[in-house]
Enzyme design. Structure first.
Site: not given
Ligand code: BES
Ligand code: ZN
Ligand code: MN
Length: 507
Positions: A276, A283, A359, A363
């Site tokens: 990701d 990121k 990101d 979902r």
């Molecule tokens: N894979 C990440 C979530 C994650 C964060 C997993 C830290 C493990 C450790 C997910 O896809 C993500 O990036 N989520 C975002 C959502 C936001 C953009 C609404 C997040 O949590 O920042």
């Molecule tokens: Zn993710």
């Molecule tokens: Mn993500």
């Protein structure tokens, strides 16, 4: 690691290391309430061998505390390893799991290849559950993540023996032992997948690994790719996959026990993002390498399916894992794009999703995965995903988040936690949170703003499960062990495998 069960009296065991458990029996509180380390055994020879070490005061029998004695008098073992369980009145079965892991991880780096753990006669711990937990803990402790180190020494324990008092019910003990091996190996199967870097475990390879396992344990399996996503109109899943050169993998595993044609069909759905990057909503660079574990939910489901195939519960199970890379390619989706998710049936339109942040991809793939599991006949759903950083902010690295639209399903899940020894904390859902993901241009948007991020992500999934009873597990904070512990290495934890399995077995 070979495992075996023995009923020999502990003093008679010839081995490199004999491990034994101890508790602190001090019940008084206050500054001068000294610890009272006490061996969990009725065996006089063991007690005598440990007596002076225990009275020395250098060992307090705290949880995961260890003390090694060489050439213990009166025993045939070369060494006696005493492992603490902590306060006697706080001992739970999970303590035996981590104590077994601690013993294995104590022995491993010392070049010792053989370990016998003697379980107590004590009524503090029921025979079956403590046998299963000890075996699971030994497998968990034996795993190390240094797969690609060129000087990797094969430090694995060769033989782990569990010694059980003679008077225990042999069938109960043997069954628990066999279960422990299956569950421990399945959890490590998951951990091995999660440990793989993104270049070694692409969505395609993840599919191949699942298929190979399915073949070995006798599950039905089909692995689809781009064409099938298009056929099924999986617009949400594809919107993530389209940004990578690597094709997606839609992994479907089925467990269909003979003679079971009625009753529930359990649907296990996992997020399988093999890397990701965040996509166009890229990121920051710090810790981005960790995002190879963003397929841990999918890997947990595949590991749970392995255990299910071998333990053979009398309930049908379907597993759907949506594997893809989230990358910022020229073809990648952009913030502002509108996607149409998979329709449950041809006569219904798919829901439209406004992409606010690329990101928030987990979902999206899960939306179509959950719909597909329902289309395949799942009557009860559970999903696992490293879904949100917000869940880690809320619960830290200790508890994983759990959500449900159905109290009865959640009660079953919760009841299994005393067996699995895992920590989940239920968080709320609610209409007010669902407001946060309403879109001006379409049905919903894929982020709900800063506050309550784990909850709005769960609300997003809820749109796709509709009325089907469902549990959502956000394992972002627990799928990776940040600092090694006495009983588990730093790295992939295999979180949720045991709890998902117990939930399935509760049907
Ligand atoms: N894979 C990440 C979530 C994650 C964060 C997993 C830290 C493990 C450790 C997910 O896809 C993500 O990036 N989520 C975002 C959502 C936001 C953009 C609404 C997040 O949590 O920042
Ligand atoms: Zn993710
Ligand atoms: Mn993500």
């Amino acid at each position: 690691m070979r495992t075996q069960l023995t009923f020999t009296p502990p003093a008679e065991i010839e081995t490199e290391v004999l491990a034994i458990l101890a508790v602190d029996t001090q019940t008084a509180k206050g500054a001068d309430a000294k610890p009272e380390p006490t061996l969990l055994t009725a065996n006089e020879a063991l007690k005598a061998a440990a007596a002076s070490a225990l009275s020395s005061g250098e060992f307090k029998a705290g949880a995961h505390e260890t003390l090694l004695l060489h050439a213990p008098a009166g025993l045939k073992a070369k060494r006696l390893l005493i492992v603490g369980l902590g306060k006697q009145n706080k001992v739970v079965v999970h303590g035996v799991r981590t104590a077994a892991g601690t013993a294995v991880r104590f022995v491993k780096p010392r070049g010792i290849r053989e370990l016998v753990l003697a379980l107590p006669e004590s009524d503090l711990l029921a025979a079956g559950p403590s046998v299963r937990a000890a075996i699971e803990g030994a497998f968990v402790g034996d795993f190390d993540p240094d797969t690609y180190r060129s000087d990797r020494k094969d430090q694995s324990i060769q033989t782990f023996s569990l010694n059980v008092p003679e008077d225990r019910d042999k069938t109960v003990v043997q069954t628990a032992f066999d279960e422990g091996v299956i569950v421990g190996e399945s959890q490590n199967f998951t951990r091995a997948l999660v440990n793989e870097p993104g270049n070694k475990l692409t969505p395609t390879i993840m599919g191949q690994r699942a298929a190979q396992m399915a073949q070995e344990v006798g599950l039905k399996w089909t692995i689809f790719s781009t064409e099938k996503l298009k056929d099924l109109k999986m617009g949400a899943f594809w919107s993530v996959a389209q940004g990578s050169e690597e094709p997606p993998s839609l992994i479907v595993l089925r467990y269909e026990p003979e003679g079971v044609t009625e009753g529930p069909v359990l649907g296990l759905v996992g997020k399988g993002i093999t890397f990701d990057s965040g996509g166009i909503s890229l990121k920051p660079g710090d810790n981005m390498e960790k995002m190879k574990y963003d397929m841990a939910g999918g890997a947990a489901m595949i590991g749970a399916m392995r255990a299910i195939a071998l333990l053979k519960p009398k309930v049908r199970v379907i597993c759907v894992v949506c594997a893809a890379e989230n990358m910022p390619d020229g073809k990648a989706q952009k913030p502002g794009d509108v996607q149409t998710a998979m329709p449950l049936s041809a006569d219904k339109p798919g829901k439209t999703i406004e992409i606010i942040n690329t990101d928030a991809e987990g979902r999206l793939v899960l939306a179509d995965g959950l719909t597909y599991a329902r289309q395949l006949g799942a009557t009860h759903l559970i999903d696992a995903a490293t879904l949100t950083g917000a869940c880690v902010v809320a619960l830290g690295y200790v508890n994983a988040g759990a959500f449900s639209n159905d109290d009865a399903s959640y009660v079953k899940f919760h009841a299994g936690l005393s067996t699995s020894g895992e920590k989940f904390w239920r968080l709320p859902l609610g209409e007010e949170y669902a407001e946060q993901i309403k879109s001006d241009i379409g049905d919903i948007k894929n982020t709900g703003g800063r506050w309550g991020g784990a909850i709005t992500a769960a609300e997003f999934l809820k749109v796709f499960v509709e009325e089907t009873p469902w549990i959502h597990l956000d394992i972002a904070g627990v799928a990776w062990v940040e600092d090694s512990k006495p009983y588990i290495a730093k790295g992939p934890s295999g979180a949720a495998v045991r709890s998902i399995l117990e939930w399935v077995r509760s049907y």
